[in-house]
Design an enzyme around this catalytic site. Sequence first.
Site, PDB file in Angstrom:
ATOM      1  CB  SER A   9     -43.176  66.155 -42.116  1.00  0.00           C
ATOM      2  OG  SER A   9     -42.969  65.602 -43.401  1.00  0.00           O
ATOM      3  CG  HIS A  10     -38.410  67.487 -45.298  1.00  0.00           C
ATOM      4  ND1 HIS A  10     -38.089  66.559 -44.344  1.00  0.00           N
ATOM      5  CD2 HIS A  10     -37.293  68.216 -45.505  1.00  0.00           C
ATOM      6  CE1 HIS A  10     -36.835  66.709 -43.994  1.00  0.00           C
ATOM      7  NE2 HIS A  10     -36.326  67.707 -44.684  1.00  0.00           N
ATOM      8  CB  SER A  11     -44.689  66.881 -46.925  1.00  0.00           C
ATOM      9  OG  SER A  11     -45.996  66.931 -47.423  1.00  0.00           O
ATOM     10  CB  SER A  71     -33.130  68.885 -42.922  1.00  0.00           C
ATOM     11  OG  SER A  71     -34.235  68.661 -43.739  1.00  0.00           O
TER      12      SER A  71
END
Length: 131
Positions: A9-11, A71
Amino acid sequence: MKKSILLVSHSQAITDGLKEMIEQMQQTEDVQIFSLGGTSEGELGSDPLKIIAAVEEREADVYLVFADLGSAVLSAELAYDMLPEETQARYRLVEGPLVEGAFAAAITAGVSDDLGQILSEARQAGVKGWN
């Protein structure tokens, strides 16, 4: 059969929380969960090298990769391209929701070695049936 579930994940807060939730519900030595959110510098984003490092950390019969946004998916695909062919054969980017899919896959993988069943549960996990 040893299974690794890679959460991308982005986080990192998202993947850390999901990893914690899964590990509280499922406890088996056959399934290992990796929290791979964020960049190596602890920022928002994704990093294919973190994915590669997780794959290299634990030899598994199958690596099930769950990613949230575009992404993160691209990072998971890039990591695949960077892996040796013999590892690529065991690496699967799962078309399912990050939270529900990874949770369902982990729980199912804890009681079954049937990869088809594990993937089916992961893909169907996001279906609510609400009208």
